[in-house]
Design a protein around this motif. Structure first.
Motif, mmCIF file in Angstrom:
data_model
loop_
_atom_site.group_PDB
_atom_site.id
_atom_site.type_symbol
_atom_site.label_atom_id
_atom_site.label_comp_id
_atom_site.label_asym_id
_atom_site.label_seq_id
_atom_site.Cartn_x
_atom_site.Cartn_y
_atom_site.Cartn_z
ATOM 1 N N ALA A 174 0.836 -1.642 0.375
ATOM 2 C CA ALA A 174 -0.020 -0.430 0.086
ATOM 3 C C ALA A 174 0.659 0.922 -0.141
ATOM 4 C CB ALA A 174 -1.068 -0.004 1.331
ATOM 5 N N ILE A 175 1.584 0.967 0.616
ATOM 6 C CA ILE A 175 2.833 2.450 0.894
ATOM 7 C C ILE A 175 3.665 2.535 -0.900
ATOM 8 C CG2 ILE A 175 5.050 3.147 1.506
ATOM 9 C CD1 ILE A 175 3.961 1.942 4.547
ATOM 10 N N MET A 176 4.196 1.301 -0.803
ATOM 11 C CA MET A 176 4.572 1.564 -2.520
ATOM 12 C C MET A 176 3.057 2.649 -3.950
ATOM 13 S SD MET A 176 7.276 1.574 -3.781
ATOM 14 C CE MET A 176 8.347 0.539 -2.987
ATOM 15 N N VAL A 177 2.052 1.564 -3.162
ATOM 16 C CA VAL A 177 1.535 2.489 -4.472
ATOM 17 C C VAL A 177 0.938 3.603 -4.178
ATOM 18 C CG1 VAL A 177 -1.476 2.056 -4.973
ATOM 19 C CG2 VAL A 177 0.072 -0.212 -5.023
ATOM 20 N N ALA A 178 0.709 4.214 -2.871
ATOM 21 C CA ALA A 178 0.772 5.376 -2.399
ATOM 22 C C ALA A 178 2.109 6.194 -3.360
ATOM 23 C CB ALA A 178 0.440 5.500 -1.124
ATOM 24 N N GLY A 179 2.764 5.648 -3.372
ATOM 25 C CA GLY A 179 4.303 6.842 -3.687
ATOM 26 C C GLY A 179 4.580 6.557 -5.383
ATOM 27 N N ARG A 180 3.635 5.400 -6.111
ATOM 28 C CA ARG A 180 3.624 5.464 -6.865
ATOM 29 C C ARG A 180 2.650 5.662 -7.491
ATOM 30 N NH1 ARG A 180 3.149 1.452 -10.754
ATOM 31 N NH2 ARG A 180 4.780 1.046 -12.332
ATOM 32 N N SER A 181 1.230 5.124 -7.506
ATOM 33 C CA SER A 181 -0.102 5.157 -8.405
ATOM 34 C C SER A 181 -0.458 5.940 -7.880
ATOM 35 C CB SER A 181 -0.668 3.601 -7.956
ATOM 36 O OG SER A 181 0.367 3.183 -8.669
ATOM 37 N N MET A 195 -5.031 -4.259 -5.135
ATOM 38 C CA MET A 195 -4.384 -4.004 -4.048
ATOM 39 C C MET A 195 -3.917 -5.718 -3.680
ATOM 40 S SD MET A 195 -2.634 -1.653 -3.094
ATOM 41 C CE MET A 195 -2.697 -1.603 -1.462
ATOM 42 N N PRO A 196 -5.164 -6.393 -3.082
ATOM 43 C CA PRO A 196 -5.041 -7.638 -2.804
ATOM 44 C C PRO A 196 -4.399 -8.596 -3.871
ATOM 45 C CG PRO A 196 -7.422 -7.412 -2.457
ATOM 46 C CD PRO A 196 -6.531 -6.081 -3.560
ATOM 47 N N LEU A 197 -4.367 -8.354 -5.178
ATOM 48 C CA LEU A 197 -3.744 -9.587 -5.632
ATOM 49 C C LEU A 197 -1.906 -9.411 -5.726
ATOM 50 C CD1 LEU A 197 -5.040 -9.212 -9.118
ATOM 51 C CD2 LEU A 197 -5.093 -11.330 -7.243
ATOM 52 N N LEU A 198 -0.949 -7.327 -5.138
ATOM 53 C CA LEU A 198 -0.765 -7.413 -5.343
ATOM 54 C C LEU A 198 -0.059 -7.327 -3.766
ATOM 55 C CD1 LEU A 198 -0.286 -3.349 -6.957
ATOM 56 C CD2 LEU A 198 0.219 -5.706 -7.390
ATOM 57 N N GLY A 199 -0.828 -7.284 -3.346
ATOM 58 C CA GLY A 199 -0.456 -7.347 -1.754
ATOM 59 C C GLY A 199 -0.235 -9.909 -1.052
ATOM 60 N N PHE A 200 -0.612 -10.226 -2.023
ATOM 61 C CA PHE A 200 -0.685 -11.683 -2.099
ATOM 62 C C PHE A 200 0.325 -12.017 -2.447
ATOM 63 C CE2 PHE A 200 -0.481 -15.645 -3.768
ATOM 64 C CZ PHE A 200 -0.857 -16.539 -2.124
ATOM 65 N N TYR A 201 0.798 -11.274 -3.374
ATOM 66 C CA TYR A 201 2.366 -11.419 -4.471
ATOM 67 C C TYR A 201 3.536 -10.541 -3.848
ATOM 68 C CZ TYR A 201 6.192 -10.022 -7.483
ATOM 69 O OH TYR A 201 7.329 -9.805 -8.165
ATOM 70 N N SER A 202 3.479 -9.446 -2.613
ATOM 71 C CA SER A 202 3.922 -9.367 -2.423
ATOM 72 C C SER A 202 4.817 -10.281 -0.789
ATOM 73 C CB SER A 202 3.627 -7.900 -1.211
ATOM 74 O OG SER A 202 4.771 -7.199 -0.907
ATOM 75 N N ALA A 203 3.691 -10.393 -0.645
ATOM 76 C CA ALA A 203 3.291 -12.084 1.350
ATOM 77 C C ALA A 203 4.595 -13.267 0.406
ATOM 78 C CB ALA A 203 2.546 -12.280 1.372
ATOM 79 N N GLY A 204 4.278 -13.414 -0.756
ATOM 80 C CA GLY A 204 4.751 -14.311 -1.364
ATOM 81 C C GLY A 204 6.540 -14.363 -1.420
ATOM 82 N N MET A 205 6.598 -13.037 -2.519
ATOM 83 C CA MET A 205 8.395 -12.776 -2.061
ATOM 84 C C MET A 205 8.997 -12.305 -1.347
ATOM 85 S SD MET A 205 8.039 -12.607 -5.807
ATOM 86 C CE MET A 205 10.286 -11.797 -5.767
ATOM 87 N N GLY A 206 8.036 -11.830 -0.033
ATOM 88 C CA GLY A 206 9.120 -12.371 1.232
ATOM 89 C C GLY A 206 9.125 -13.561 1.687
ATOM 90 N N LYS A 261 -8.298 -6.413 4.400
ATOM 91 C CA LYS A 261 -7.106 -4.878 4.196
ATOM 92 C C LYS A 261 -6.700 -4.735 3.569
ATOM 93 C CE LYS A 261 -4.093 -5.970 7.145
ATOM 94 N NZ LYS A 261 -2.445 -5.825 8.252
ATOM 95 N N ALA A 262 -6.654 -5.188 2.287
ATOM 96 C CA ALA A 262 -5.838 -5.141 0.797
ATOM 97 C C ALA A 262 -7.068 -4.104 -0.070
ATOM 98 C CB ALA A 262 -5.288 -5.975 -0.256
ATOM 99 N N PRO A 263 -8.379 -4.404 -0.147
ATOM 100 C CA PRO A 263 -8.980 -3.694 -1.284
ATOM 101 C C PRO A 263 -9.338 -2.091 -0.114
ATOM 102 C CG PRO A 263 -9.911 -5.146 -0.159
ATOM 103 C CD PRO A 263 -8.838 -6.267 -0.205
ATOM 104 N N VAL A 264 -9.365 -2.641 1.024
ATOM 105 C CA VAL A 264 -10.002 -0.823 1.551
ATOM 106 C C VAL A 264 -8.159 0.023 1.205
ATOM 107 C CG1 VAL A 264 -9.691 -0.134 4.040
ATOM 108 C CG2 VAL A 264 -11.340 -2.236 3.153
ATOM 109 N N PHE A 265 -7.112 -0.332 1.366
ATOM 110 C CA PHE A 265 -5.870 0.702 1.316
ATOM 111 C C PHE A 265 -6.201 0.791 -0.232
ATOM 112 C CE2 PHE A 265 -3.302 -2.134 5.134
ATOM 113 C CZ PHE A 265 -4.153 -1.425 6.042
ATOM 114 N N GLY A 266 -6.065 0.086 -0.812
ATOM 115 C CA GLY A 266 -6.533 0.636 -1.890
ATOM 116 C C GLY A 266 -7.177 1.803 -2.558
#
Length: 370
Positions: free
Chosen positions: A213-220, A263-274, A312-317
């Motif tokens: 969410a922080i990255m999307v805020a700064g980017r998108s 956001m949910p897709l990116l959040g899941f992808y981010s968690a997987g990469m972590g 939480k992801a769609p709310v943050f988006g």
């Protein structure tokens, strides 16, 4: 001196000093005698302008300033000179360079009052913007053919697909840091194997979606504010209204939907990469095989941790997109506003996301998903 401003001092029949100005009194000609005129000593009873061939605002200001300095009257002025002198009447070159500062007991309440009124105006603006979005959404629900599917697809690509490399790299490195630092601390208690629990739970539940969410805020979010703000300055938004296109339908709703969907897709992808980053450290430092680390994640991380992050992801988006679009629509005046509103969009989105994350943490703990 032909072509340049000049002056001479005479005595009238009563013995009073008469200052006669002659030639063109323009900004381009008066510089040669400006210092001499300022150094004239009085008293001067009258200033004669009948020999002045041309005069502009600077020349009129010099004549008026001399008259004020020596308490002299002006005569022989042309109609143009009279208009300029009247317009400049009462003006002085001795203005304060620094404005007067109020005492602290007045400045502080005044500043607080301005902040309160600004907050009130901001709340009213946000509510008005939300109302416009709800109205536009209802209108699209009644007329689905007006929905711009191509704009949505374009925003899905910008918000989601093009963000995969940077979010993946960021999450991978964060997973490495969490695993390495966690292993160092847990080793003091002989519990290095619990690094799997630490990495799995913190990435799936918190850091994956929060950092995304922080990255999307700064980017998108910043891109939304800058794009819409620039369109406001170039009057493209007004042109859309003129030809019957709703800016909220065309610009705001596709961006909000794209952020909420991705956001949910990116959040899941981010968690997987972590988790992958943590598994790499586990394999290199903790003697936990890579695939064993991933299998242990499935065993030790409760399923509701995944659902917490995905809920939480769609709310943050939504918050990020609303902040970007709202501040973009508030741009007006000049290009400096674009930068200011873009900064405000990013800061307000990140602040709101962190506050909401804290609220969600308390809420999910209270319902037993802690």
């Amino acid at each position: 001196m032909n072509g340049l401003a000049n002056y001479r001092l005479d005595q009238d029949g009563s013995g009073n000093t008469l200052l006669t100005l002659s030639g063109p009194y323009l900004v381009s000609t008066i510089g040669a005698i400006d210092a001499e005129l300022r150094a004239l000593e009085g008293p001067i009873a009258r200033i004669e302008l009948s020999d002045v061939s041309e005069i502009d605002t600077v020349g009129a200001w010099i004549a008026g300033n001399l008259a004020s300095q020596h308490q002299a009257e002006i005569s022989g002025a042309t109609p143009r000179a009279e208009r300029l002198l009247k317009a400049l009447e009462g003006m002085s070159g001795e203005e304060r360079m620094v404005p007067e500062m109020l005492p602290v007991w007045e400045r502080v309440p005044l500043a607080m009052g301005e902040k309160v009124f600004a907050a009130r105006d901001g709340i009213m603006g946000v509510l008005s913007f939300l109302g416009a979005i709800i109205s536009a959404t209802a209108h699209l629900a009644r007329h689905p053919r007006r929905f711009r599917i191509l704009a949505l697809v374009h925003q899905l690509e910008l918000v989601g697909v093009t963000a995969l490399p940077i979010i993946g790299l960021m999450s991978f490195l964060i997973g490495i840091v969490i695993a390495q630092q966690g292993a160092v601390q847990l080793a003091q208690f002989g519990a290095e194997t619990l690094t799997v629990n630490l990495v799995g739970r913190i990435t799936l539940r918190e850091l994956g979606v929060l950092m995304t969410a922080i990255m999307v805020a700064g980017r998108s979010g910043s891109a939304f504010a800058a794009q819409i703000g620039t369109m406001k300055l170039t009057e493209e938004v007004d042109a859309m209204r003129t030809i019957g296109i709703s800016p909220v339908e065309a610009l705001v709703i596709p961006r909000i939907l794209a952020a909420v969907i991705m956001m949910p897709l990116l959040g899941f992808y981010s968690a997987g990469m972590g988790i992958i980053g943590g598994a790499v450290i586990g394999d290199l430092m903790l003697n936990i095989p890579f695939w064993t680390f991933l299998v242990r994640i499935h065993d030790v991380v409760p399923l509701h941790d995944l659902w917490v992050g995905l809920l939480k992801a769609p709310v943050f988006g939504l918050i990020v997109a609303l902040a970007g679009c709202y501040h973009g629509m508030q741009v007006k005046g000049n290009s400096e506003q674009v930068g200011l509103r873009t900064t405000m969009a990013v800061v307000s989105a990140i602040f709101a996301v962190i506050v909401l994350d804290a609220i969600f943490a308390v809420f999910f703990t209270e319902i037993g998903w802690g």
